[in-house]
Design a protein around this motif. Structure first.
Motif, PDB file in Angstrom:
ATOM      1  N   LEU A  85       7.335  43.959   8.994  1.00 43.92           N
ATOM      2  CA  LEU A  85       8.419  44.745   9.581  1.00 43.92           C
ATOM      3  C   LEU A  85       9.778  44.222   9.148  1.00 43.92           C
ATOM      4  CD1 LEU A  85       6.943  45.294  13.137  1.00 43.92           C
ATOM      5  CD2 LEU A  85       7.366  47.049  11.411  1.00 43.92           C
ATOM      6  N   MET A  86       9.937  42.904   9.120  1.00 41.74           N
ATOM      7  CA  MET A  86      11.223  42.357   8.696  1.00 41.74           C
ATOM      8  C   MET A  86      11.480  42.666   7.226  1.00 41.74           C
ATOM      9  SD  MET A  86      12.775  38.506   9.006  1.00 41.74           S
ATOM     10  CE  MET A  86      13.113  38.737  10.735  1.00 41.74           C
ATOM     11  N   ASN A  87      10.486  42.485   6.390  1.00 41.73           N
ATOM     12  CA  ASN A  87      10.675  42.782   4.968  1.00 41.73           C
ATOM     13  C   ASN A  87      10.950  44.262   4.745  1.00 41.73           C
ATOM     14  OD1 ASN A  87      10.393  40.136   4.102  1.00 41.73           O
ATOM     15  ND2 ASN A  87       8.197  40.304   3.782  1.00 41.73           N
ATOM     16  N   ARG A  88      10.308  45.108   5.535  1.00 43.53           N
ATOM     17  CA  ARG A  88      10.535  46.545   5.378  1.00 43.53           C
ATOM     18  C   ARG A  88      11.965  46.912   5.762  1.00 43.53           C
ATOM     19  NH1 ARG A  88       7.065  50.911   8.735  1.00 43.53           N
ATOM     20  NH2 ARG A  88       8.669  50.388  10.261  1.00 43.53           N
ATOM     21  N   ILE A 124       5.350  50.763   3.780  1.00 43.64           N
ATOM     22  CA  ILE A 124       5.891  49.833   2.786  1.00 43.64           C
ATOM     23  C   ILE A 124       6.186  50.601   1.496  1.00 43.64           C
ATOM     24  CG2 ILE A 124       5.409  47.781   1.403  1.00 43.64           C
ATOM     25  CD1 ILE A 124       3.498  46.895   3.653  1.00 43.64           C
ATOM     26  N   GLN A 125       7.397  50.436   0.997  1.00 43.49           N
ATOM     27  CA  GLN A 125       7.792  51.141  -0.218  1.00 43.49           C
ATOM     28  C   GLN A 125       8.180  50.203  -1.363  1.00 43.49           C
ATOM     29  OE1 GLN A 125      10.542  53.977   2.180  1.00 43.49           O
ATOM     30  NE2 GLN A 125       9.907  55.154   0.395  1.00 43.49           N
ATOM     31  N   VAL A 126       8.253  48.908  -1.076  1.00 49.70           N
ATOM     32  CA  VAL A 126       8.620  47.943  -2.113  1.00 49.70           C
ATOM     33  C   VAL A 126       7.542  46.865  -2.163  1.00 49.70           C
ATOM     34  CG1 VAL A 126      10.421  46.449  -3.031  1.00 49.70           C
ATOM     35  CG2 VAL A 126      11.038  48.363  -1.547  1.00 49.70           C
ATOM     36  N   PHE A 127       6.986  46.633  -3.344  1.00 46.06           N
ATOM     37  CA  PHE A 127       5.879  45.691  -3.513  1.00 46.06           C
ATOM     38  C   PHE A 127       6.226  44.634  -4.554  1.00 46.06           C
ATOM     39  CE2 PHE A 127       3.952  49.597  -2.020  1.00 46.06           C
ATOM     40  CZ  PHE A 127       3.068  49.161  -1.045  1.00 46.06           C
ATOM     41  N   HIS A 128       5.639  43.466  -4.361  1.00 50.09           N
ATOM     42  CA  HIS A 128       5.683  42.401  -5.366  1.00 50.09           C
ATOM     43  C   HIS A 128       4.263  42.164  -5.850  1.00 50.09           C
ATOM     44  CE1 HIS A 128       6.112  38.612  -7.377  1.00 50.09           C
ATOM     45  NE2 HIS A 128       5.365  37.982  -6.493  1.00 50.09           N
ATOM     46  N   LEU A 129       4.034  42.342  -7.144  1.00 52.18           N
ATOM     47  CA  LEU A 129       2.714  42.084  -7.708  1.00 52.18           C
ATOM     48  C   LEU A 129       2.528  40.569  -7.766  1.00 52.18           C
ATOM     49  CD1 LEU A 129       0.286  43.616  -8.802  1.00 52.18           C
ATOM     50  CD2 LEU A 129       1.277  43.441 -11.084  1.00 52.18           C
ATOM     51  N   LEU A 136      26.009  32.081  15.349  1.00 58.64           N
ATOM     52  CA  LEU A 136      25.065  33.130  14.979  1.00 58.64           C
ATOM     53  C   LEU A 136      25.736  34.212  14.132  1.00 58.64           C
ATOM     54  CD1 LEU A 136      22.132  34.142  15.371  1.00 58.64           C
ATOM     55  CD2 LEU A 136      22.951  35.442  17.345  1.00 58.64           C
ATOM     56  N   SER A 137      27.022  34.433  14.365  1.00 61.95           N
ATOM     57  CA  SER A 137      27.724  35.486  13.626  1.00 61.95           C
ATOM     58  C   SER A 137      27.801  35.198  12.127  1.00 61.95           C
ATOM     59  CB  SER A 137      29.142  35.649  14.183  1.00 61.95           C
ATOM     60  OG  SER A 137      29.872  34.434  14.041  1.00 61.95           O
ATOM     61  N   LEU A 138      27.579  33.917  11.744  1.00 60.09           N
ATOM     62  CA  LEU A 138      27.614  33.573  10.324  1.00 60.09           C
ATOM     63  C   LEU A 138      26.348  33.989   9.590  1.00 60.09           C
ATOM     64  CD1 LEU A 138      29.101  29.957  10.520  1.00 60.09           C
ATOM     65  CD2 LEU A 138      30.307  32.080   9.983  1.00 60.09           C
ATOM     66  N   LEU A 139      25.332  34.341  10.356  1.00 60.47           N
ATOM     67  CA  LEU A 139      24.048  34.678   9.753  1.00 60.47           C
ATOM     68  C   LEU A 139      24.027  36.155   9.410  1.00 60.47           C
ATOM     69  CD1 LEU A 139      21.198  33.795   8.971  1.00 60.47           C
ATOM     70  CD2 LEU A 139      20.491  34.260  11.312  1.00 60.47           C
ATOM     71  N   LYS A 140      24.028  36.471   8.159  1.00 64.98           N
ATOM     72  CA  LYS A 140      24.016  37.864   7.713  1.00 64.98           C
ATOM     73  C   LYS A 140      22.580  38.221   7.339  1.00 64.98           C
ATOM     74  CE  LYS A 140      28.773  37.889   5.963  1.00 64.98           C
ATOM     75  NZ  LYS A 140      29.171  36.536   6.284  1.00 64.98           N
ATOM     76  N   LYS A 141      21.921  38.975   8.216  1.00 65.54           N
ATOM     77  CA  LYS A 141      20.509  39.293   7.982  1.00 65.54           C
ATOM     78  C   LYS A 141      20.229  40.778   8.093  1.00 65.54           C
ATOM     79  CE  LYS A 141      16.774  37.737   7.360  1.00 65.54           C
ATOM     80  NZ  LYS A 141      16.273  38.815   6.585  1.00 65.54           N
ATOM     81  N   GLY A 142      21.269  41.612   7.941  1.00 70.17           N
ATOM     82  CA  GLY A 142      21.010  43.034   7.868  1.00 70.17           C
ATOM     83  C   GLY A 142      20.569  43.659   9.176  1.00 70.17           C
ATOM     84  N   GLU A 143      19.779  44.726   9.060  1.00 71.12           N
ATOM     85  CA  GLU A 143      19.431  45.568  10.203  1.00 71.12           C
ATOM     86  C   GLU A 143      18.641  44.815  11.265  1.00 71.12           C
ATOM     87  OE1 GLU A 143      19.208  48.840  12.671  1.00 71.12           O
ATOM     88  OE2 GLU A 143      20.514  48.395  10.966  1.00 71.12           O
ATOM     89  N   ALA A 144      17.743  43.926  10.846  1.00 63.06           N
ATOM     90  CA  ALA A 144      16.931  43.203  11.845  1.00 63.06           C
ATOM     91  C   ALA A 144      17.816  42.418  12.797  1.00 63.06           C
ATOM     92  CB  ALA A 144      15.953  42.260  11.138  1.00 63.06           C
ATOM     93  N   LEU A 145      18.799  41.703  12.269  1.00 68.08           N
ATOM     94  CA  LEU A 145      19.690  40.928  13.131  1.00 68.08           C
ATOM     95  C   LEU A 145      20.572  41.846  13.950  1.00 68.08           C
ATOM     96  CD1 LEU A 145      20.813  38.237  14.083  1.00 68.08           C
ATOM     97  CD2 LEU A 145      22.380  38.264  12.156  1.00 68.08           C
TER      98      LEU A 145
END
Length: 668
Positions: free
Chosen positions: A346-349, A400-405, A642-651
């Protein structure tokens, strides 16, 4: 006539029926039992939910409701809410007796009030757990993803595979990463072992360290900043598994590089090298830990006799180390319906980070520094159809739409890469997915670049390592500068259609001012043409690799840095020339300061808040995901800066959740 209702007492992990006869058989995966009275460890309660982790398989996924609870006119909304909690897994682990006031609503008549993440959790449980009633298991296996590394969130993909294999053989399983699920990992693991009572523990060691040599340009010029992960794992093993009496097996990507050293380091007896699916499948089919003699803690002889004959198994007897060799080449047979560990997925997505999918195991190359040197010339492959089946299943089920082989080098042999692209195109999946892969400069047919891009290969990641042939020889690469030139020349027209990542290792054995300046000049030649390079300063010397053997035999230890000089390279051991890593990093930083397409590999998120603070954030994420909002908010409040942590939508979602909780408390 109303049948007589049973009275049920729960005593720890034991269920006792005091009145009436209860027929255990059922056709559904979830069952509601009406009771005259319910006692949970001596306390009268009105409802109890026994979920998938309850000790006795026969009683799992049952809801017990007392007559008093029924007489209170339990309406469909409240019953639906209880079922929603069971099916989604939100708020419940083991035996729960939450009251309606303690449980937030997940259901209105005819409508489930689940977040998208909770909906996925519910679908996941329905697909993998609620297809049939629970059956008595052969035993219980606890899989531990012992990975304290937090800067790059990598899920336990290998354990996900083994977890599915063991469940198919009738084992009840749990998969945990105590570092990312508990503020106190050792205490959390002790509680899991106490409650779950595993017959077997499998411990996966993914990383020995973070492989980053210099995090900061400031500090001791002769020191390295590489984060040692083994110490944290050993603390977890010694503290969290204290008193456990049962077999413990170790494996994982890092374990194979020095199995004897690592078994001694952790005080363990059993391990497995390479892909463990074949060994675990055979173990699960032959071993019966629930037999009476096993229950009486006399498991050693029976388990040992099976383990020593399994492919890839290693073990110690006294001071002797033994290894049962696996086949040198084989077909990997793996179900495409992999149940992924949801917090990572979920976090990676949310962050559009790639999720792994396995195409091959091992490596046919023998680079001097690489952990895969242990598996040199040993490779196993999955069919291309199975790989794409897994991509398609993961897209449809998990979104999941992005994969790593997840192959060491995805173009060995090259035709597998083009066959994969053609199969993706044949199914029309290129409209929905993207994928990336590690690639070797040779073999690479540049005429296939348009095909690969059209199939969704959006990031080509090449370990170029250097431009000077002397250094390519030192690294034991199977290509030379002329091969790199051909590759880059052919790729240049496509740089506006895809991403080309080139990794460079500067400062390795054999490096001098001439080779260093040559590599830097060639990197700048190509950045002027639009290419991007990531470089590391110095080379981590891992035990078991060719470079480690050179270090052990060398009398001249000049150029070696780090505490690994004292423990056979288990702790970080780095070679760097012609200067120490920090001095060289500062010099290169100055040289490349005006070039926006050259980056030194260092940490992106962690330094701003620190490792422990970032780990707490991830614990909060997992607590929030399973509905423990108050706990998640409390953890977030304890994180400074905590405001220094830039983690996108999850945060952002976590911060909104915390804000809601703060406002709720102010209103009260």
């Amino acid at each position: 006539m109303i049948p007589e209702l049973p009275s049920i007492r729960i005593l720890g992990k034991e269920i006792r029926i005091d009145k009436a006869k209860l027929i255990h058989s059922r056709e559904g995966a979830v069952q509601i039992i009406l009771c005259e009275a319910i006692s949970n460890n001596g306390q009268a309660v009105q409802e109890v939910i026994l979920d998938e982790f309850f000790y006795d398989a026969e009683w799992r996924n049952r809801i017990l409701l007392s007559g008093e609870r029924i007489l209170e006119n339990l309406d469909r909304s409240e019953l639906g809410n209880i079922l929603a909690h069971v099916i989604s897994g939100v708020n419940y682990m083991g035996t729960r007796t939450n009251t309606a006031e303690q449980r937030y609503s997940l259901y209105n008549p005819g409508e489930l009030l689940l977040t998208p993440s909770q909906q996925l959790m519910a679908r996941d449980r329905i697909l993998f757990e609620f297809q049939s009633p629970p059956v008595q298991q052969r035993g219980r296996i606890l899989w531990i993803f012992a990975n304290p590394y937090t800067d790059l969130i990598a899920g336990p993909y290998g354990l996900d595979i083994l977890n599915g294999i063991s469940r198919e053989h009738g084992y009840q399983t749990r998969l945990v990463n105590p570092f990312l699920e508990y503020l106190e990992p050792e205490q959390g693991l002790m509680e899991i072992i106490r409650d779950f009572e595993p017959d077997l523990i499998g411990l996966s060691l993914r990383n020995m360290d973070d492989a980053l040599i210099i995090h900061s340009l400031h500090g001791d010029s002769n020191a390295v900043d590489t984060q040692d992960l083994l110490k944290s794992v050993r603390t977890l093993v010694e503290g969290g598994m204290r008193g456990y009496d049962g077999p413990v097996i170790m494996g994982g990507a890092a374990f194979g590089t020095a199995p004897k050293l690592l078994l001694d380091y952790f005080g363990l007896q059993y391990g497995v090298i390479g892909a463990a699916d074949e060994a675990i499948g055979q173990l699960c089919s032959m071993w019966r830990p629930c037999d009476v003699h096993e229950k009486e803690h006399r498991w050693q002889a029976g388990f040992h006799n099976i383990w020593r004959n399994l492919p890839g198994a290693v073990w110690t007897e006294g001071n002797e180390f033994h290894h049962c060799l696996a086949s040198t080449s084989r077909v990997l047979e793996q179900s495409p319906r992999i149940r992924r560990t949801l917090p990572y997925t979920l976090m990676n997505r949310k962050e559009w980070m790639p999720e792994p999918v396995r195409g091959a195991q091992g490596c046919a190359l023998g680079c001097s520094y690489c952990l895969e040197s242990v598996n040199r010339k040993v490779m196993s492959w999955r069919s291309v159809e199975d790989v794409v089946d897994e991509m398609e299943f993961s897209l449809l089920h998990y979104g999941i739409q992005v994969f790593h082989l997840a192959d060491s080098e995805a173009n060995l042999p090259f035709r597998r890469l083009t066959d994969l692209a053609k199969e993706i195109l044949r199914r029309g999946l290129e409209k929905y997915i993207l994928w990336t892969a590690y690639l070797n400069v040779k073999p690479f047919d540049t005429s296939a670049i348009p095909l690969l891009i059209s199939a969704g290969l959006y990031r080509f990641k090449f370990a170029i390592d250097h431009f000077h042939n002397n250094m390519l020889t030192s690294y034991n690469k199977n290509f030379r500068e002329k091969d790199i030139e051909v590759l880059l020349d052919k790729f240049q027209p496509f740089l506006n259609q895809t991403q080309f990542y080139a990794g460079i290792l500067l400062g390795g054995p054999g490096e001098n001012e001439e080779t260093l300046n040559y590599a830097a000049r060639r990197m700048q030649d190509y950045t002027a043409r639009g290419f991007t390079f990531y470089y590391n300063v110095g080379v981590r010397i891992y035990p078991g690799t060719p470079y480690a053997e050179i270090w052990k035999k060398s009398r001249d230890k000049q150029g070696y840095y780090g505490p690994g000089q004292a423990d056979e390279a288990l702790s970080p051991l780095v070679y760097c020339a012609p200067e120490s890593p920090r001095v060289l990093a500062a010099k290169l930083e100055k040289r490349f300061e005006d070039d926006p397409n050259v980056f030194r590999m260092n940490q992106e998120r962690v330094p701003l808040v620190g490792y422990e603070a970032y780990r707490k954030y991830l614990v909060a994420w997992q607590a929030w995901l399973v509905g423990r909002e108050e706990e998640a908010a409390s953890i977030l409040n304890s994180i400074p800066n905590l405001s220094l942590l830039k983690k996108g939508e999850a945060l952002r979602r976590l911060l909104r959740m915390r804000s809601r909780n703060l406002n709720k408390h102010h209103m009260n």
